[in-house]
Design a protein around this motif. Structure first.
Motif, PDB file in Angstrom:
ATOM      1  N   MET A   1     -10.107 -44.628  21.419  1.00 14.12           N
ATOM      2  CA  MET A   1      -8.881 -44.532  22.193  1.00 14.12           C
ATOM      3  C   MET A   1      -8.725 -45.533  23.252  1.00 14.12           C
ATOM      4  SD  MET A   1      -6.746 -42.033  22.688  1.00 14.12           S
ATOM      5  CE  MET A   1      -7.187 -40.771  21.859  1.00 14.12           C
ATOM      6  N   GLN A   2      -7.693 -45.991  23.295  1.00 10.85           N
ATOM      7  CA  GLN A   2      -7.315 -47.060  24.220  1.00 10.85           C
ATOM      8  C   GLN A   2      -6.014 -46.944  25.028  1.00 10.85           C
ATOM      9  OE1 GLN A   2      -8.315 -51.224  22.170  1.00 10.85           O
ATOM     10  NE2 GLN A   2      -8.498 -49.973  20.448  1.00 10.85           N
ATOM     11  N   ILE A   3      -5.870 -47.790  26.133  1.00  4.48           N
ATOM     12  CA  ILE A   3      -4.714 -47.677  27.036  1.00  4.48           C
ATOM     13  C   ILE A   3      -4.172 -49.044  26.890  1.00  4.48           C
ATOM     14  CG2 ILE A   3      -3.787 -47.634  29.254  1.00  4.48           C
ATOM     15  CD1 ILE A   3      -5.882 -45.297  29.933  1.00  4.48           C
ATOM     16  N   SER A  21      -9.537 -46.255  33.121  1.00  5.55           N
ATOM     17  CA  SER A  21     -10.112 -46.677  31.632  1.00  5.55           C
ATOM     18  C   SER A  21     -11.686 -46.785  31.827  1.00  5.55           C
ATOM     19  CB  SER A  21      -9.527 -47.964  31.256  1.00  5.55           C
ATOM     20  OG  SER A  21      -8.112 -47.749  31.129  1.00  5.55           O
ATOM     21  N   ALA A  22     -12.076 -47.438  32.969  1.00  3.68           N
ATOM     22  CA  ALA A  22     -13.600 -47.602  33.064  1.00  3.68           C
ATOM     23  C   ALA A  22     -14.253 -46.456  33.237  1.00  3.68           C
ATOM     24  CB  ALA A  22     -13.761 -48.445  34.346  1.00  3.68           C
ATOM     25  N   CYS A  23     -13.710 -45.234  33.742  1.00  5.59           N
ATOM     26  CA  CYS A  23     -14.461 -44.188  34.024  1.00  5.59           C
ATOM     27  C   CYS A  23     -14.426 -43.302  32.764  1.00  5.59           C
ATOM     28  CB  CYS A  23     -13.815 -43.266  35.235  1.00  5.59           C
ATOM     29  SG  CYS A  23     -14.193 -43.890  36.916  1.00  5.59           S
ATOM     30  N   LEU A  24     -13.430 -43.263  31.932  1.00  2.75           N
ATOM     31  CA  LEU A  24     -13.420 -42.587  30.783  1.00  2.75           C
ATOM     32  C   LEU A  24     -14.119 -43.292  29.622  1.00  2.75           C
ATOM     33  CD1 LEU A  24      -9.829 -40.956  31.242  1.00  2.75           C
ATOM     34  CD2 LEU A  24     -12.367 -39.916  31.805  1.00  2.75           C
ATOM     35  N   GLY A  25     -14.246 -44.552  29.652  1.00  2.00           N
ATOM     36  CA  GLY A  25     -14.697 -45.358  28.589  1.00  2.00           C
ATOM     37  C   GLY A  25     -13.782 -45.860  27.674  1.00  2.00           C
ATOM     38  N   MET A  26     -12.512 -46.045  28.279  1.00  5.68           N
ATOM     39  CA  MET A  26     -11.445 -46.546  27.260  1.00  5.68           C
ATOM     40  C   MET A  26     -11.246 -47.979  27.528  1.00  5.68           C
ATOM     41  SD  MET A  26      -8.998 -43.242  28.039  1.00  5.68           S
ATOM     42  CE  MET A  26      -7.684 -43.425  26.486  1.00  5.68           C
ATOM     43  N   ALA A  27     -11.140 -48.714  26.361  1.00  8.33           N
ATOM     44  CA  ALA A  27     -10.781 -50.005  26.408  1.00  8.33           C
ATOM     45  C   ALA A  27      -9.263 -50.249  26.894  1.00  8.33           C
ATOM     46  CB  ALA A  27     -10.898 -50.564  25.098  1.00  8.33           C
ATOM     47  N   ALA A  28      -9.045 -51.295  27.632  1.00  7.60           N
ATOM     48  CA  ALA A  28      -7.652 -51.255  28.272  1.00  7.60           C
ATOM     49  C   ALA A  28      -6.941 -52.919  27.841  1.00  7.60           C
ATOM     50  CB  ALA A  28      -7.725 -51.241  29.927  1.00  7.60           C
ATOM     51  N   HIS A  29      -5.753 -52.782  27.740  1.00  5.78           N
ATOM     52  CA  HIS A  29      -4.916 -54.044  27.351  1.00  5.78           C
ATOM     53  C   HIS A  29      -3.792 -54.297  28.537  1.00  5.78           C
ATOM     54  CE1 HIS A  29      -7.086 -54.199  23.596  1.00  5.78           C
ATOM     55  NE2 HIS A  29      -6.864 -52.865  23.411  1.00  5.78           N
ATOM     56  N   ILE A  30      -3.532 -55.614  28.702  1.00  3.99           N
ATOM     57  CA  ILE A  30      -2.340 -55.682  29.708  1.00  3.99           C
ATOM     58  C   ILE A  30      -1.449 -56.727  28.520  1.00  3.99           C
ATOM     59  CG2 ILE A  30      -1.526 -57.021  31.622  1.00  3.99           C
ATOM     60  CD1 ILE A  30      -3.836 -55.984  33.173  1.00  3.99           C
ATOM     61  N   ILE A  31      -0.494 -56.303  28.619  1.00  3.16           N
ATOM     62  CA  ILE A  31       0.774 -57.106  27.852  1.00  3.16           C
ATOM     63  C   ILE A  31       1.358 -57.888  28.822  1.00  3.16           C
ATOM     64  CG2 ILE A  31       2.507 -57.180  25.766  1.00  3.16           C
ATOM     65  CD1 ILE A  31       1.201 -54.265  25.008  1.00  3.16           C
ATOM     66  N   GLU A  32       1.274 -59.291  28.749  1.00  4.90           N
ATOM     67  CA  GLU A  32       2.023 -60.239  29.413  1.00  4.90           C
ATOM     68  C   GLU A  32       3.539 -60.491  29.121  1.00  4.90           C
ATOM     69  OE1 GLU A  32       0.513 -61.212  32.286  1.00  4.90           O
ATOM     70  OE2 GLU A  32      -1.577 -61.011  31.922  1.00  4.90           O
ATOM     71  N   PRO A  33       4.226 -60.814  30.238  1.00  8.15           N
ATOM     72  CA  PRO A  33       3.676 -61.255  31.620  1.00  8.15           C
ATOM     73  C   PRO A  33       3.588 -59.867  32.448  1.00  8.15           C
ATOM     74  CG  PRO A  33       6.101 -61.667  31.306  1.00  8.15           C
ATOM     75  CD  PRO A  33       5.610 -60.929  29.851  1.00  8.15           C
ATOM     76  N   THR A 135       0.508 -40.468  34.729  1.00 11.58           N
ATOM     77  CA  THR A 135       0.919 -40.444  33.411  1.00 11.58           C
ATOM     78  C   THR A 135      -0.203 -40.779  32.457  1.00 11.58           C
ATOM     79  OG1 THR A 135       3.751 -40.557  33.813  1.00 11.58           O
ATOM     80  CG2 THR A 135       2.797 -40.628  31.432  1.00 11.58           C
ATOM     81  N   ALA A 136      -0.570 -41.963  33.160  1.00 14.71           N
ATOM     82  CA  ALA A 136      -1.855 -42.278  31.891  1.00 14.71           C
ATOM     83  C   ALA A 136      -2.975 -41.224  32.009  1.00 14.71           C
ATOM     84  CB  ALA A 136      -2.132 -43.871  32.411  1.00 14.71           C
ATOM     85  N   ALA A 137      -3.314 -40.864  33.199  1.00 13.84           N
ATOM     86  CA  ALA A 137      -4.466 -39.911  33.547  1.00 13.84           C
ATOM     87  C   ALA A 137      -4.104 -38.748  32.701  1.00 13.84           C
ATOM     88  CB  ALA A 137      -4.585 -39.821  34.937  1.00 13.84           C
ATOM     89  N   MET A 138      -2.878 -38.310  32.754  1.00 16.08           N
ATOM     90  CA  MET A 138      -2.531 -36.852  32.162  1.00 16.08           C
ATOM     91  C   MET A 138      -2.699 -37.083  30.446  1.00 16.08           C
ATOM     92  SD  MET A 138       0.679 -35.543  34.427  1.00 16.08           S
ATOM     93  CE  MET A 138       0.847 -34.060  33.267  1.00 16.08           C
ATOM     94  N   ALA A 139      -2.208 -38.056  30.016  1.00 15.35           N
ATOM     95  CA  ALA A 139      -2.208 -38.475  28.538  1.00 15.35           C
ATOM     96  C   ALA A 139      -3.553 -38.643  28.077  1.00 15.35           C
ATOM     97  CB  ALA A 139      -1.465 -39.894  28.490  1.00 15.35           C
ATOM     98  N   ALA A 140      -4.307 -39.390  28.698  1.00 21.47           N
ATOM     99  CA  ALA A 140      -5.817 -39.788  28.322  1.00 21.47           C
ATOM    100  C   ALA A 140      -6.372 -38.402  28.347  1.00 21.47           C
ATOM    101  CB  ALA A 140      -6.414 -40.665  29.271  1.00 21.47           C
ATOM    102  N   GLY A 141      -6.212 -37.643  29.468  1.00 21.73           N
ATOM    103  CA  GLY A 141      -6.957 -36.367  29.503  1.00 21.73           C
ATOM    104  C   GLY A 141      -6.776 -35.312  28.403  1.00 21.73           C
ATOM    105  N   GLU A 142      -5.335 -35.215  27.929  1.00 20.58           N
ATOM    106  CA  GLU A 142      -4.990 -34.270  26.716  1.00 20.58           C
ATOM    107  C   GLU A 142      -5.693 -35.009  25.267  1.00 20.58           C
ATOM    108  OE1 GLU A 142      -3.706 -31.507  24.214  1.00 20.58           O
ATOM    109  OE2 GLU A 142      -4.138 -31.469  26.437  1.00 20.58           O
ATOM    110  N   ALA A 143      -5.530 -36.385  25.371  1.00 19.41           N
ATOM    111  CA  ALA A 143      -5.880 -37.055  24.070  1.00 19.41           C
ATOM    112  C   ALA A 143      -7.404 -36.795  23.929  1.00 19.41           C
ATOM    113  CB  ALA A 143      -5.517 -38.521  24.043  1.00 19.41           C
ATOM    114  N   LEU A 144      -7.999 -37.003  25.178  1.00 22.64           N
ATOM    115  CA  LEU A 144      -9.616 -36.800  24.823  1.00 22.64           C
ATOM    116  C   LEU A 144     -10.154 -35.497  24.852  1.00 22.64           C
ATOM    117  CD1 LEU A 144     -10.853 -39.551  27.438  1.00 22.64           C
ATOM    118  CD2 LEU A 144     -10.799 -39.690  24.840  1.00 22.64           C
ATOM    119  N   ARG A 145      -9.416 -34.532  25.414  1.00 23.36           N
ATOM    120  CA  ARG A 145      -9.529 -33.124  25.156  1.00 23.36           C
ATOM    121  C   ARG A 145      -9.498 -32.529  23.844  1.00 23.36           C
ATOM    122  NH1 ARG A 145      -7.355 -28.626  23.804  1.00 23.36           N
ATOM    123  NH2 ARG A 145      -5.386 -29.490  23.639  1.00 23.36           N
ATOM    124  N   GLN A 146      -8.603 -33.241  23.143  1.00 20.30           N
ATOM    125  CA  GLN A 146      -8.379 -32.966  21.753  1.00 20.30           C
ATOM    126  C   GLN A 146      -9.418 -33.271  20.799  1.00 20.30           C
ATOM    127  OE1 GLN A 146      -4.492 -33.704  20.052  1.00 20.30           O
ATOM    128  NE2 GLN A 146      -3.474 -32.755  21.432  1.00 20.30           N
TER     129      GLN A 146
END
Length: 152
Positions: A1-3, A21-33, A135-146
């Motif tokens: 799972m990634q953000i 992302s760091a705390c939940l162990g999820m890789a992260a991506h920034i799409i520039e710019p 929103t990211a926290a809520m989404a990650a929480g639900e995805a990881l819960r499942q």
């Protein structure tokens, strides 16, 4: 799972999401710019010392991100106020990328079309949206819960 963050323009939100992302162990991506430099004081302050603990990839453009994603066969889930599918009703997979748009304008039509699913966090009528970091926290929480290991 990634953000993934599409062209983020608020340094503090990006720093907060990378800390998540760091705390939940999820890789992260920034799409520039992005709307700020990585050296931005507010970005570093929001991410604090957690930025050293996140697996972060910066993609030069949307097309470069899409090339990378296609090569990996990851599913792309766009969180948007313009979706019909409730994020709690969706079935997540470990190979999903949770994508969040630019705070000021969201995402382009090309991004919407590329998404494998468009998900919404329902809010009360008459209100515009939640903060992207919330929103990211809520989404990650639900995805990881499942996806949690029922043995844990």
């Amino acid at each position: 799972m990634q953000i993934a963050l599409f062209q983020p323009d608020i340094a503090q939100n990006t720093g907060t999401i990378l800390r998540l992302s760091a705390c939940l162990g999820m890789a992260a991506h920034i799409i520039e710019p992005a709307g700020f430099p990585v050296s931005d004081r507010l970005f570093r302050r929001a991410g604090m010392d957690y930025l050293d603990h996140v697996s972060l990839t910066r993609h030069d453009s949307w097309s470069k991100f899409e090339e990378w994603r296609a090569a990996q066969s990851y599913r792309l889930l766009l969180f948007t106020t313009k979706a019909a599918t409730d994020y709690r009703d969706f079935r997540y997979q470990t190979s999903d990328i949770l994508l969040f748009g630019r705070e000021s304008v969201g995402v382009t039509d090309a991004v919407v079309e590329a998404a494998d699913a468009r998900l919404v966090i329902p809010i009360r009528p008459g209100l515009r949206s939640l903060n992207v970091a919330m929103t990211a926290a809520m989404a990650a929480g639900e995805a990881l819960r499942q996806l949690r290991d029922p043995q844990v």
